[in-house]
Write a protein that holds these residues in place. Sequence first.
Motif, short mmCIF file in Angstrom:
data_model
loop_
_atom_site.label_atom_id
_atom_site.label_comp_id
_atom_site.label_asym_id
_atom_site.label_seq_id
_atom_site.Cartn_x
_atom_site.Cartn_y
_atom_site.Cartn_z
N ASP A 72 -0.84 6.77 -9.38
CA ASP A 72 -2.24 6.52 -9.71
C ASP A 72 -2.41 5.13 -10.31
O ASP A 72 -1.45 4.39 -10.51
N ASP A 73 -3.68 4.80 -10.61
CA ASP A 73 -4.00 3.45 -11.08
C ASP A 73 -3.52 3.18 -12.50
O ASP A 73 -3.56 2.03 -12.96
N CYS A 76 2.46 1.66 -3.60
CA CYS A 76 1.55 1.98 -4.71
C CYS A 76 0.77 3.27 -4.48
O CYS A 76 0.27 3.84 -5.45
N SER A 77 0.63 3.71 -3.24
CA SER A 77 -0.18 4.90 -2.96
C SER A 77 0.42 6.17 -3.52
O SER A 77 -0.27 7.19 -3.65
N LYS A 78 1.69 6.16 -3.86
CA LYS A 78 2.35 7.35 -4.41
C LYS A 78 2.01 7.58 -5.88
O LYS A 78 2.30 8.65 -6.42
N ARG A 121 -4.34 -4.43 -3.54
CA ARG A 121 -4.40 -4.07 -4.96
C ARG A 121 -4.95 -5.26 -5.74
O ARG A 121 -4.89 -6.41 -5.29
N GLU A 129 0.82 -1.20 0.00
CA GLU A 129 0.00 0.00 0.00
C GLU A 129 0.86 1.26 0.00
O GLU A 129 0.58 2.22 -0.71
N THR A 130 1.93 1.25 0.78
CA THR A 130 2.82 2.41 0.85
C THR A 130 3.51 2.65 -0.49
O THR A 130 3.68 3.79 -0.94
N GLN A 182 -6.96 -0.05 -7.22
CA GLN A 182 -7.46 -0.13 -5.86
C GLN A 182 -8.98 -0.09 -5.87
O GLN A 182 -9.59 0.68 -6.63
#
Length: 370
Positions: free
Chosen positions: A25-26, A21-23, A150, A18-19, A127
């Motif tokens: 976008d999809d 991929c959160s930086k 994800r 999560e850390t 997400q």
Amino acid sequence: GVFRYVVSLDDSNPNHLETICSKYDDSTRWLVQGKVIEEPNFKAGHLEVLVKPDKIARYETEESEDVEEGASKRSRRRRNFKSISEKLLESQPVDGGLILVTVYDDNPFFKELVFSQTVEIQGALSQATDKRNPGALDYKKYLRNRGIFRSIKITSKTGSIRILEEAKGGNPWYRFALYLKNEVLKVIKKTMPYPQSSFLGGVLLGLKGGLPPKIAQEFRMTGVSHVLAVSGLHVTIIAGLLYGIFAMLRVPVKFFAPVIVFFLFTFALIVGWPSSAVRAALMNSIFIITRAYFKDLDFKVSVVFALTIACDFILLSSPLQLTEPSFTLSAMAIYSLAVFSEPSKAILRRIMRGPGLYVSFFITVLFYLI
């Protein structure tokens, strides 16, 4: 319990999925290498594969401006255009978080994916969205409670997956459970025609993917889809059958009690380790072990005591189940039966005597006639 619940929600680890991929976008493309940690779940037209990532790398998009000159020097024509290329950055390890991979039947690896394989995934990781309407399913929370942060869809046009290493190792007990599951399915398919075989597979093993779409829709429209869901009743029936077989063969309970406990939890593994099956397996195991080894010690076990131990075990192994409706409804249903069974029995004993028995019989007959 509170400590483990809070720790399970913590995704602040810099190597957590999560850390990482959160930086972005999809639309960001990733290259992921990981292991299949469960037997792929077949559904209508696609497979759901749960992958634990080991390494992840991001593709970086680069744009460059190129100049093309004309063939004739006299014309001195120049044309500019931009070319887009992807550069794979250095991979980094992943510590925490799972990926739900949906593989459709047009993929060449659709029928080859099995438990414990090492796979490589390429594509955009998305997400799940939050709950949009009151009372609707919060799919993002549902996935998070399973440790999934994800997801990715693999079709012939989007994403790709390939097998890097065939299945090796893995939990021997889980492999034994999968072996029993496959053997039971073989017997069902050989002895029953389709779609009756799919229905039996759903009732016994909780498999829903093999049912024809029309029959599955009829189950949903009539409100009896729960028939295909494996519940604690399945586990209790297996415990009763095994206990009756060993008792008929006059085997002492001290010898066959561990065998029953082993097969109850093996069945829970076969059906996917749902909270209802785990609760029933543990509660039945407590009753059987108490009868086998603690009967002479005057140790008494109640439904509430066994339910408490079962809930503690489930929340210790998976604390995020606390907010799952399946866990809450299963635990509270058994608790309600335990609390109200004795008073209800006493009331029925008083009513179902003398005139009360005749009145009850008359009301029952009248109900069915009307």
